[in-house]
Design an enzyme around this catalytic site. Structure first.
Site, PDB file in Angstrom:
ATOM      1  N   ARG A 121       1.269  -1.385  -0.212  1.00  0.00           N
ATOM      2  CA  ARG A 121       0.108  -0.056   0.157  1.00  0.00           C
ATOM      3  C   ARG A 121       1.109   1.318   0.020  1.00  0.00           C
ATOM      4  O   ARG A 121       1.246   2.074   0.823  1.00  0.00           O
ATOM      5  CB  ARG A 121      -0.968   0.127   1.308  1.00  0.00           C
ATOM      6  CG  ARG A 121      -2.225  -0.714   1.108  1.00  0.00           C
ATOM      7  CD  ARG A 121      -2.923  -1.655   0.363  1.00  0.00           C
ATOM      8  NE  ARG A 121      -4.278  -1.511   0.219  1.00  0.00           N
ATOM      9  CZ  ARG A 121      -5.015  -1.305   1.181  1.00  0.00           C
ATOM     10  NH1 ARG A 121      -4.997  -1.493   2.130  1.00  0.00           N
ATOM     11  NH2 ARG A 121      -6.347  -0.638  -0.066  1.00  0.00           N
ATOM     12  N   GLN A 126      -0.876   2.256  -6.482  1.00  0.00           N
ATOM     13  CA  GLN A 126      -2.177   2.663  -5.294  1.00  0.00           C
ATOM     14  C   GLN A 126      -3.003   2.341  -6.683  1.00  0.00           C
ATOM     15  O   GLN A 126      -4.319   1.588  -7.000  1.00  0.00           O
ATOM     16  CB  GLN A 126      -2.294   4.748  -5.372  1.00  0.00           C
ATOM     17  CG  GLN A 126      -1.991   4.680  -4.092  1.00  0.00           C
ATOM     18  CD  GLN A 126      -2.156   6.202  -3.748  1.00  0.00           C
ATOM     19  OE1 GLN A 126      -2.576   7.306  -4.800  1.00  0.00           O
ATOM     20  NE2 GLN A 126      -1.794   6.593  -2.678  1.00  0.00           N
ATOM     21  N   ASP A 129      -4.320  -1.172  -7.000  1.00  0.00           N
ATOM     22  CA  ASP A 129      -4.469  -1.793  -5.380  1.00  0.00           C
ATOM     23  C   ASP A 129      -5.889  -2.475  -5.913  1.00  0.00           C
ATOM     24  O   ASP A 129      -6.740  -1.565  -5.853  1.00  0.00           O
ATOM     25  CB  ASP A 129      -4.281  -0.502  -4.865  1.00  0.00           C
ATOM     26  CG  ASP A 129      -4.529  -0.780  -3.489  1.00  0.00           C
ATOM     27  OD1 ASP A 129      -5.298  -2.356  -3.188  1.00  0.00           O
ATOM     28  OD2 ASP A 129      -4.287  -0.213  -2.436  1.00  0.00           O
ATOM     29  N   SER A 132      -8.232  -1.845  -2.992  1.00  0.00           N
ATOM     30  CA  SER A 132      -8.552  -0.061  -3.000  1.00  0.00           C
ATOM     31  C   SER A 132     -10.163   0.336  -3.261  1.00  0.00           C
ATOM     32  O   SER A 132     -10.923  -0.211  -3.567  1.00  0.00           O
ATOM     33  CB  SER A 132      -8.048   0.917  -2.931  1.00  0.00           C
ATOM     34  OG  SER A 132      -6.813   1.171  -2.220  1.00  0.00           O
ATOM     35  N   TYR A 229      -2.306   0.380   9.182  1.00  0.00           N
ATOM     36  CA  TYR A 229      -2.827  -0.152   9.126  1.00  0.00           C
ATOM     37  C   TYR A 229      -3.611  -0.014  10.984  1.00  0.00           C
ATOM     38  O   TYR A 229      -2.625  -0.086  11.305  1.00  0.00           O
ATOM     39  CB  TYR A 229      -2.646  -1.642   8.534  1.00  0.00           C
ATOM     40  CG  TYR A 229      -3.060  -1.843   7.618  1.00  0.00           C
ATOM     41  CD1 TYR A 229      -4.135  -2.322   6.425  1.00  0.00           C
ATOM     42  CD2 TYR A 229      -1.641  -1.890   6.378  1.00  0.00           C
ATOM     43  CE1 TYR A 229      -4.799  -2.507   5.394  1.00  0.00           C
ATOM     44  CE2 TYR A 229      -2.088  -2.264   5.228  1.00  0.00           C
ATOM     45  CZ  TYR A 229      -3.220  -2.453   4.808  1.00  0.00           C
ATOM     46  OH  TYR A 229      -3.303  -2.678   3.144  1.00  0.00           O
TER      47      TYR A 229
HETATM   48  P1  NAD Z   1      -8.850  -1.878   6.173  1.00  0.00           P
HETATM   49  O1  NAD Z   1      -9.826  -2.589   5.360  1.00  0.00           O
HETATM   50  O2  NAD Z   1      -8.595  -2.379   6.221  1.00  0.00           O
HETATM   51  O3  NAD Z   1      -9.835  -1.831   7.685  1.00  0.00           O
HETATM   52  C1  NAD Z   1     -11.369  -0.946   7.597  1.00  0.00           C
HETATM   53  C2  NAD Z   1     -10.117   0.740   8.625  1.00  0.00           C
HETATM   54  O4  NAD Z   1     -11.267  -0.594  10.377  1.00  0.00           O
HETATM   55  C3  NAD Z   1      -9.025   1.284   8.975  1.00  0.00           C
HETATM   56  O5  NAD Z   1      -9.242   2.221   8.165  1.00  0.00           O
HETATM   57  C4  NAD Z   1      -9.087   0.296  10.492  1.00  0.00           C
HETATM   58  O6  NAD Z   1      -8.745   1.253  11.121  1.00  0.00           O
HETATM   59  C5  NAD Z   1     -10.116   0.272  11.010  1.00  0.00           C
HETATM   60  N1  NAD Z   1     -10.705  -0.271  12.258  1.00  0.00           N
HETATM   61  C6  NAD Z   1      -9.655  -0.961  12.315  1.00  0.00           C
HETATM   62  N2  NAD Z   1      -9.974  -1.126  13.662  1.00  0.00           N
HETATM   63  C7  NAD Z   1     -11.019  -0.693  13.489  1.00  0.00           C
HETATM   64  C8  NAD Z   1     -12.007  -1.027  15.082  1.00  0.00           C
HETATM   65  N3  NAD Z   1     -11.635  -1.768  16.417  1.00  0.00           N
HETATM   66  N4  NAD Z   1     -13.081   0.148  15.183  1.00  0.00           N
HETATM   67  C9  NAD Z   1     -12.871   0.783  14.547  1.00  0.00           C
HETATM   68  N5  NAD Z   1     -12.336   0.996  12.790  1.00  0.00           N
HETATM   69  C10 NAD Z   1     -11.253   0.381  12.974  1.00  0.00           C
HETATM   70  O7  NAD Z   1      -8.447  -0.942   5.780  1.00  0.00           O
HETATM   71  P2  NAD Z   1      -8.285  -0.463   4.074  1.00  0.00           P
HETATM   72  O8  NAD Z   1      -9.823   0.420   3.673  1.00  0.00           O
HETATM   73  O9  NAD Z   1      -7.892  -1.112   3.346  1.00  0.00           O
HETATM   74  O10 NAD Z   1      -7.457   1.001   4.440  1.00  0.00           O
HETATM   75  C11 NAD Z   1      -6.409   0.785   5.762  1.00  0.00           C
HETATM   76  C12 NAD Z   1      -5.314   2.024   4.983  1.00  0.00           C
HETATM   77  O11 NAD Z   1      -4.462   2.245   4.210  1.00  0.00           O
HETATM   78  C13 NAD Z   1      -5.856   3.475   4.967  1.00  0.00           C
HETATM   79  O12 NAD Z   1      -4.903   4.720   5.859  1.00  0.00           O
HETATM   80  C14 NAD Z   1      -6.124   3.667   3.545  1.00  0.00           C
HETATM   81  O13 NAD Z   1      -5.573   5.138   3.395  1.00  0.00           O
HETATM   82  C15 NAD Z   1      -4.469   3.027   3.240  1.00  0.00           C
HETATM   83  N6  NAD Z   1      -3.958   2.525   1.701  1.00  0.00           N
HETATM   84  C16 NAD Z   1      -3.625   3.464   0.612  1.00  0.00           C
HETATM   85  C17 NAD Z   1      -3.147   2.976   0.031  1.00  0.00           C
HETATM   86  C18 NAD Z   1      -1.846   3.342  -0.893  1.00  0.00           C
HETATM   87  O14 NAD Z   1      -1.137   3.896  -0.275  1.00  0.00           O
HETATM   88  N7  NAD Z   1      -1.640   2.905  -2.075  1.00  0.00           N
HETATM   89  C19 NAD Z   1      -4.400   2.378  -0.878  1.00  0.00           C
HETATM   90  C20 NAD Z   1      -5.252   1.804   0.069  1.00  0.00           C
HETATM   91  C21 NAD Z   1      -5.555   1.953   0.818  1.00  0.00           C
END
Ligand code: NAD
Length: 374
Positions: A121, A126, A129, A132, A229
């Site tokens: 990530r 991006q 991905d 996403s 994460y």
């Molecule tokens: P995910 O699907 O792993 O989790 C979804 C959300 O649930 C996350 O925001 C997490 O913090 C939240 N969560 C976990 N436990 C929790 C709890 N107990 N209570 C409330 N919320 C809780 O997350 P995701 O959609 O894969 O995204 C994770 C991170 O990765 C984000 O910061 C996102 O911006 C980043 N990201 C980066 C890239 C990239 O740079 N290529 C791409 C996608 C996502």
């Protein structure tokens, strides 16, 4: 370089790993593309559309014959891949931890398997991905499903027959899916609030016009952490979060949960007692259902009723939007392979020390090579 695109065979799978646009782009790079007949059936892409883009359409055996790369959405049965060239790439969401035996069989067959869902990530990746691109669609569809099951309207309406109040939507977990759920519910006119353990999401929630609901007295996760994460939270945090949720949830109409912790079961965020405190007719959509569920009593792939509340255990919702899900998935795959395209070699060259290659490469030279499979 011959690229084969195969038709998905998993029950319920509707997506495909290439669309005419990416076929044209691969051909422009100098590759030839062969697509298995019926690949685009659910995504509203006819075999003739692939042919018009320059692909040859044929049977599984024909498209695999001497193929240097095989594109798929989910990992196929290894026995169905005979005929590809030695060392052919196999690219898709291969579920390496859930399908270890299949990955081992890919290695034995001399295939170079690359797991798209293990793409790091990082900014450079991006556009590649798949987690996403598919989560974004799932977040949108979760709100549509909730609206469909809800016996009331979302927006405030002032009519001659009286006023309808706006629906109250609460989104728990503000990653990619959660952000899209907030945006969709806002567009539909709901009053939206949201929570996460990562404090960086507070600004994102505000910027979408929703209200942040955060645990205030116990530290959450600051900064973007390892890859951004969440991790498992302390018992103290969990207790305070549960109290906060109890008081908030009783006033909500719709709750969308999306919380995931990589490599662990989904955190339990809503208990049966909390569901009992919700208003009759409320709807919960649990996007983490397949990872164990955020909601007590949730059943993956089913809609159940508890205390007059409907709990939708969402399966893979991106599959219910096959045309868009396929287009985004196909572009993720194209962006990955084209980033490594070597013009002189006429094919992608994957350097051993590249972060994206190290992150996704499962098998190489007949062996399992990924550290997470060690
Ligand atoms: P995910 O699907 O792993 O989790 C979804 C959300 O649930 C996350 O925001 C997490 O913090 C939240 N969560 C976990 N436990 C929790 C709890 N107990 N209570 C409330 N919320 C809780 O997350 P995701 O959609 O894969 O995204 C994770 C991170 O990765 C984000 O910061 C996102 O911006 C980043 N990201 C980066 C890239 C990239 O740079 N290529 C791409 C996608 C996502």
């Amino acid at each position: 370089m011959k690229i084969a695109v195969i038709k998905e065979s998993a029950p319920g799978e509707t997506r495909c790993a290439a669309i005419p646009e990416t076929v044209k782009k691969f051909i422009a790079l100098g590759a030839s593309v062969a697509v298995e007949g019926g690949t685009g059936e659910h995504a509203l892409i006819a075999d003739a559309d692939f042919e018009a883009a320059g692909a040859a359409v044929g049977s599984r055996n024909e498209v695999l014959k001497a193929a240097d790369a095989i594109l798929c959405v989910l990992g196929p049965d290894p026995a169905s891949l005979a005929g590809a060239a030695k060392g052919a790439l196999l690219i898709g969401a291969l579920d390496p931890l859930g399908r270890r035996d299949a990955i081992q069989a890919y290695a034995k067959a001399g295939l170079e398997a690359l797991a798209m869902e293990w793409m790091p990530r990082i900014s450079r990746a991006q556009s590649m991905d798949v987690l996403s691109s598919q989560s974004n669609l799932a977040g949108y569809k979760a709100v549509i499903e909730a609206a469909d099951a809800f016996g009331r309207a979302f927006p405030m309406m002032m009519t001659a027959a009286g006023t309808i109040s706006p629906a109250k939507v609460f989104v728990m977990g503000v990653g990619v899916a959660g952000l899209q759920a907030i945006a969709t519910a806002r567009r539909m006119g709901a009053q939206v609030s949201a929570t996460d353990v990562r404090s960086a999401t507070r600004e994102q929630i505000l910027s979408l016009g929703a209200k942040p609901v955060f645990v205030e007295n116990v530290a959450g996760i600051e900064g973007e952490g390892a890859g951004g994460y969440a991790t498992e939270m302390s018992p103290e945090y969990q207790k305070t979060q549960a109290e906060l949720v109890s008081s908030h949830i009783a006033k909500q109409d719709i709750v969308v949960t999306t919380a995931l912790i990589p490599g662990k079961p989904a955190p339990r965020l809503i208990s049966d007692a909390q569901i009992a405190a919700m208003r009759a007719g409320s709807i919960i959509v649990d996007l983490a259902a397949e990872a164990g569920g955020n909601v007590e009593g949730c059943v993956a792939g089913q809609s159940v009723r508890r205390h007059d509340v409907t709990i939708i255990g969402a399966g893979n919702l991106a599959r219910s939007l096959p045309a868009d899900a396929s287009a985004l998935f196909a572009r993720n795959v194209y962006n990955f392979l084209s980033a490594f395209w070597d013009k002189d070699a006429g094919k992608p060259v994957l350097p051993d020390d590249d972060e994206l290659v190290k992150g996704t490469r499962l098998t190489h030279g007949g062996k399992l090579v990924h550290e997470r499979l060690g």
